[in-house]
Design a protein around this motif. Structure first.
Motif, PDB file in Angstrom:
ATOM      1  N   VAL A  89      11.366  -5.760   7.443  1.00  0.00           N
ATOM      2  CA  VAL A  89      10.603  -6.504   6.424  1.00  0.00           C
ATOM      3  C   VAL A  89       9.326  -5.751   6.069  1.00  0.00           C
ATOM      4  CG1 VAL A  89       9.268  -8.603   6.025  1.00  0.00           C
ATOM      5  CG2 VAL A  89      11.564  -8.760   6.987  1.00  0.00           C
ATOM      6  N   ALA A  90       8.620  -5.261   7.087  1.00  0.00           N
ATOM      7  CA  ALA A  90       7.362  -4.552   6.832  1.00  0.00           C
ATOM      8  C   ALA A  90       7.595  -3.277   6.024  1.00  0.00           C
ATOM      9  CB  ALA A  90       6.674  -4.222   8.156  1.00  0.00           C
ATOM     10  N   VAL A  91       8.595  -2.490   6.398  1.00  0.00           N
ATOM     11  CA  VAL A  91       8.893  -1.260   5.664  1.00  0.00           C
ATOM     12  C   VAL A  91       9.324  -1.592   4.238  1.00  0.00           C
ATOM     13  CG1 VAL A  91      10.466   0.712   5.539  1.00  0.00           C
ATOM     14  CG2 VAL A  91       9.472   0.059   7.731  1.00  0.00           C
ATOM     15  N   GLY A  92      10.119  -2.650   4.075  1.00  0.00           N
ATOM     16  CA  GLY A  92      10.543  -3.057   2.737  1.00  0.00           C
ATOM     17  C   GLY A  92       9.378  -3.447   1.854  1.00  0.00           C
ATOM     18  N   LEU A  93       8.409  -4.172   2.411  1.00  0.00           N
ATOM     19  CA  LEU A  93       7.240  -4.582   1.630  1.00  0.00           C
ATOM     20  C   LEU A  93       6.355  -3.382   1.289  1.00  0.00           C
ATOM     21  CD1 LEU A  93       6.365  -7.914   3.440  1.00  0.00           C
ATOM     22  CD2 LEU A  93       6.965  -7.669   1.029  1.00  0.00           C
ATOM     23  N   ILE A  94       6.237  -2.446   2.198  1.00  0.00           N
ATOM     24  CA  ILE A  94       5.450  -1.247   1.914  1.00  0.00           C
ATOM     25  C   ILE A  94       6.093  -0.444   0.783  1.00  0.00           C
ATOM     26  CG2 ILE A  94       4.734   0.990   2.859  1.00  0.00           C
ATOM     27  CD1 ILE A  94       4.387  -0.447   5.569  1.00  0.00           C
ATOM     28  N   ALA A  95       7.437  -0.363   0.798  1.00  0.00           N
ATOM     29  CA  ALA A  95       8.142   0.404  -0.230  1.00  0.00           C
ATOM     30  C   ALA A  95       8.149  -0.307  -1.578  1.00  0.00           C
ATOM     31  CB  ALA A  95       9.575   0.672   0.213  1.00  0.00           C
ATOM     32  N   ALA A  96       8.139  -1.636  -1.571  1.00  0.00           N
ATOM     33  CA  ALA A  96       8.325  -2.391  -2.811  1.00  0.00           C
ATOM     34  C   ALA A  96       7.012  -2.790  -3.478  1.00  0.00           C
ATOM     35  CB  ALA A  96       9.146  -3.657  -2.532  1.00  0.00           C
ATOM     36  N   THR A  97       5.882  -2.559  -2.823  1.00  0.00           N
ATOM     37  CA  THR A  97       4.597  -2.951  -3.393  1.00  0.00           C
ATOM     38  C   THR A  97       3.714  -1.720  -3.561  1.00  0.00           C
ATOM     39  OG1 THR A  97       3.730  -3.447  -1.177  1.00  0.00           O
ATOM     40  CG2 THR A  97       4.734  -5.266  -2.406  1.00  0.00           C
ATOM     41  N   ARG A 121      -1.059  -2.242   1.654  1.00  0.00           N
ATOM     42  CA  ARG A 121       0.302  -2.644   1.995  1.00  0.00           C
ATOM     43  C   ARG A 121       0.733  -2.205   3.398  1.00  0.00           C
ATOM     44  NH1 ARG A 121       0.544   1.622  -1.498  1.00  0.00           N
ATOM     45  NH2 ARG A 121       1.988   3.351  -1.048  1.00  0.00           N
ATOM     46  N   ARG A 122       0.099  -1.182   3.955  1.00  0.00           N
ATOM     47  CA  ARG A 122       0.490  -0.759   5.307  1.00  0.00           C
ATOM     48  C   ARG A 122       0.084  -1.770   6.370  1.00  0.00           C
ATOM     49  NH1 ARG A 122      -0.221   3.728   2.357  1.00  0.00           N
ATOM     50  NH2 ARG A 122       1.376   5.358   2.514  1.00  0.00           N
ATOM     51  N   LEU A 123      -0.764  -2.723   5.989  1.00  0.00           N
ATOM     52  CA  LEU A 123      -1.108  -3.783   6.932  1.00  0.00           C
ATOM     53  C   LEU A 123       0.090  -4.670   7.247  1.00  0.00           C
ATOM     54  CD1 LEU A 123      -4.644  -4.892   5.668  1.00  0.00           C
ATOM     55  CD2 LEU A 123      -4.095  -3.531   7.701  1.00  0.00           C
ATOM     56  N   TRP A 124       1.164  -4.577   6.438  1.00  0.00           N
ATOM     57  CA  TRP A 124       2.380  -5.329   6.760  1.00  0.00           C
ATOM     58  C   TRP A 124       2.948  -4.901   8.105  1.00  0.00           C
ATOM     59  CZ3 TRP A 124       3.228  -9.681   4.586  1.00  0.00           C
ATOM     60  CH2 TRP A 124       2.886  -9.905   3.246  1.00  0.00           C
ATOM     61  N   LEU A 125       2.589  -3.720   8.597  1.00  0.00           N
ATOM     62  CA  LEU A 125       3.064  -3.280   9.906  1.00  0.00           C
ATOM     63  C   LEU A 125       2.505  -4.148  11.035  1.00  0.00           C
ATOM     64  CD1 LEU A 125       2.866   0.595   9.456  1.00  0.00           C
ATOM     65  CD2 LEU A 125       4.939  -0.806   9.627  1.00  0.00           C
ATOM     66  N   LEU A 126       1.486  -4.950  10.733  1.00  0.00           N
ATOM     67  CA  LEU A 126       0.995  -5.894  11.734  1.00  0.00           C
ATOM     68  C   LEU A 126       2.066  -6.926  12.084  1.00  0.00           C
ATOM     69  CD1 LEU A 126      -2.653  -6.536  10.466  1.00  0.00           C
ATOM     70  CD2 LEU A 126      -1.961  -5.278  12.536  1.00  0.00           C
ATOM     71  N   HIS A 127       2.951  -7.213  11.133  1.00  0.00           N
ATOM     72  CA  HIS A 127       4.005  -8.206  11.393  1.00  0.00           C
ATOM     73  C   HIS A 127       4.920  -7.766  12.548  1.00  0.00           C
ATOM     74  CE1 HIS A 127       7.064 -11.187  10.967  1.00  0.00           C
ATOM     75  NE2 HIS A 127       7.907 -10.418  10.311  1.00  0.00           N
ATOM     76  N   PRO A 128       5.514  -6.563  12.521  1.00  0.00           N
ATOM     77  CA  PRO A 128       6.318  -6.159  13.680  1.00  0.00           C
ATOM     78  C   PRO A 128       5.485  -5.946  14.937  1.00  0.00           C
ATOM     79  CG  PRO A 128       6.167  -4.365  12.085  1.00  0.00           C
ATOM     80  CD  PRO A 128       5.631  -5.590  11.412  1.00  0.00           C
ATOM     81  N   ALA A 129       4.232  -5.510  14.786  1.00  0.00           N
ATOM     82  CA  ALA A 129       3.396  -5.307  15.973  1.00  0.00           C
ATOM     83  C   ALA A 129       3.141  -6.629  16.685  1.00  0.00           C
ATOM     84  CB  ALA A 129       2.073  -4.648  15.576  1.00  0.00           C
ATOM     85  N   VAL A 130       2.769  -7.659  15.925  1.00  0.00           N
ATOM     86  CA  VAL A 130       2.541  -8.986  16.520  1.00  0.00           C
ATOM     87  C   VAL A 130       3.846  -9.544  17.088  1.00  0.00           C
ATOM     88  CG1 VAL A 130       1.903 -11.379  16.001  1.00  0.00           C
ATOM     89  CG2 VAL A 130       0.524  -9.499  15.104  1.00  0.00           C
ATOM     90  N   THR A 131       4.944  -9.355  16.335  1.00  0.00           N
ATOM     91  CA  THR A 131       6.240  -9.838  16.816  1.00  0.00           C
ATOM     92  C   THR A 131       6.597  -9.203  18.150  1.00  0.00           C
ATOM     93  OG1 THR A 131       7.020 -10.195  14.548  1.00  0.00           O
ATOM     94  CG2 THR A 131       8.687 -10.004  16.268  1.00  0.00           C
ATOM     95  N   TYR A 132       6.384  -7.912  18.268  1.00  0.00           N
ATOM     96  CA  TYR A 132       6.687  -7.193  19.511  1.00  0.00           C
ATOM     97  C   TYR A 132       5.901  -7.794  20.683  1.00  0.00           C
ATOM     98  CZ  TYR A 132       8.370  -2.963  21.953  1.00  0.00           C
ATOM     99  OH  TYR A 132       9.014  -2.074  22.784  1.00  0.00           O
ATOM    100  N   LEU A 133       4.590  -7.983  20.493  1.00  0.00           N
ATOM    101  CA  LEU A 133       3.759  -8.544  21.563  1.00  0.00           C
ATOM    102  C   LEU A 133       4.186  -9.964  21.911  1.00  0.00           C
ATOM    103  CD1 LEU A 133       0.228  -7.248  20.476  1.00  0.00           C
ATOM    104  CD2 LEU A 133       1.656  -6.407  22.346  1.00  0.00           C
ATOM    105  N   VAL A 134       4.598 -10.730  20.903  1.00  0.00           N
ATOM    106  CA  VAL A 134       4.997 -12.120  21.147  1.00  0.00           C
ATOM    107  C   VAL A 134       6.288 -12.176  21.956  1.00  0.00           C
ATOM    108  CG1 VAL A 134       5.943 -14.172  20.003  1.00  0.00           C
ATOM    109  CG2 VAL A 134       3.778 -13.192  19.230  1.00  0.00           C
ATOM    110  N   VAL A 135       7.300 -11.381  21.574  1.00  0.00           N
ATOM    111  CA  VAL A 135       8.584 -11.474  22.280  1.00  0.00           C
ATOM    112  C   VAL A 135       8.453 -10.979  23.720  1.00  0.00           C
ATOM    113  CG1 VAL A 135       9.902 -11.264  20.143  1.00  0.00           C
ATOM    114  CG2 VAL A 135       9.445  -9.203  21.498  1.00  0.00           C
ATOM    115  N   VAL A 136       7.535 -10.041  23.954  1.00  0.00           N
ATOM    116  CA  VAL A 136       7.304  -9.570  25.327  1.00  0.00           C
ATOM    117  C   VAL A 136       6.454 -10.575  26.102  1.00  0.00           C
ATOM    118  CG1 VAL A 136       6.145  -7.792  26.699  1.00  0.00           C
ATOM    119  CG2 VAL A 136       7.598  -7.128  24.788  1.00  0.00           C
TER     120      VAL A 136
END
Length: 268
Positions: free
Chosen positions: A183-191, A196-211
């Motif tokens: 999702v983050a890479v898609g948003l960076i490419a489409a906007t 827009r690179r702040l969208w990478l916070l989404h996978p970073a937060v997700t990673y910390l949450v699942v761990v």
């Protein structure tokens, strides 16, 4: 003789939106195949716990950070642990669906690309679920981790012995991390925003949450990132042509194209 006017460059052709009924049918078929695969991956409990012990020991051999380090930060605050549990329970699937709807409407070329990436990534993840059933760290006693969703809520999973809606022994890879990165890479490419690179916070937060919630090991996320990277290398993004023209209602006339003004040296 005055030079002839340069020929105007034609605007790039806008990608067409896929037919919505076809897309819904395709997504329904893909989801059905995925659910059948998850059901087929169930019933390997002893192997899942053996694999979990192997993954845990491998992480210690590789000197990866301990999952407990992240969980300890969450457990210092009731607000943090409840927020992490709610994020795990409610963000993963709705965020992906909203992103797909937005790209379908505003960036159809990117929508087709990302849908293909998600299909390849999820298919690879399902194959690993079948080949490597894995109990999550919240189930492995040696980890000393707390099942934060069960203790603090909101709970996501039921008793593994009676939960028929999900395969809880499919920790490897973490599709939460893989989908969030896609999702983050898609948003960076489409906007085109400079932020827009702040969208990478989404996978970073997700990673910390699942761990931190003890639903995944660090290696689950590492493998998911590797699979996502491979899918993105295999399926290249479209050449950006901007948003498609707005949809016209039946009977609505196309707006008139303004005439080019005459220039010096040309006949009126």
């Amino acid at each position: 003789m005055p030079p002839a006017d340069p020929q105007p460059t034609a605007p790039p052709e806008q990608p067409a939106r896929p037919h919505p009924v076809r897309e819904l049918l395709l997504i329904a078929v893909l989801y059905t195949v995925y659910r059948l695969g998850r059901i087929a991956a169930e019933g390997h409990v002893p192997q899942a716990f053996r694999n979990a012990t192997d993954v845990w020991n491998l992480e210690r051999t590789l000197h990866l950070p301990g999952e407990a380090d992240v969980q300890d930060l969450l457990l210092h605050s009731d607000l943090l642990v409840h927020t992490a549990n709610a994020f795990y329970a409610t963000v993963h699937f709705p965020a992906t669906v909203l992103f797909l709807l937005w790209t379908y409407w505003r960036r159809p070329g990117h929508y087709v690309w990302i849908r293909r990436v998600l299909t390849v990534l999820t298919g690879a993840g399902l194959a690993l679920h079948l080949l490597l059933p894995l109990a999550p760290p919240r189930m492995l006693e040696v980890t000393g981790l707390v099942d934060t969703a069960r203790v603090y809520g909101p709970a996501v999973y039921g008793d593994p012995a009676t939960d028929s809606l999900s395969n809880q022994f499919a920790a490897m890879p973490s599709l939460h991390v893989g989908w969030a990165l896609t999702v983050a890479v898609g948003l960076i490419a489409a906007t085109r925003s400079r932020w827009r690179r702040l969208w990478l916070l989404h996978p970073a937060v997700t990673y910390l949450v699942v761990v931190g919630t003890a639903n995944h090991y660090w290696l689950d996320g590492i493998v998911a990132i590797a699979l996502t990277g491979a899918a993105l290398l295999l399926l290249r993004p479209p050449v950006s042509a901007g948003p498609p023209p707005p949809l016209r209602l039946p009977g609505q006339r196309r707006p008139a194209v303004p005439a080019r003004p005459a220039t010096a040296g040309t006949a009126p």
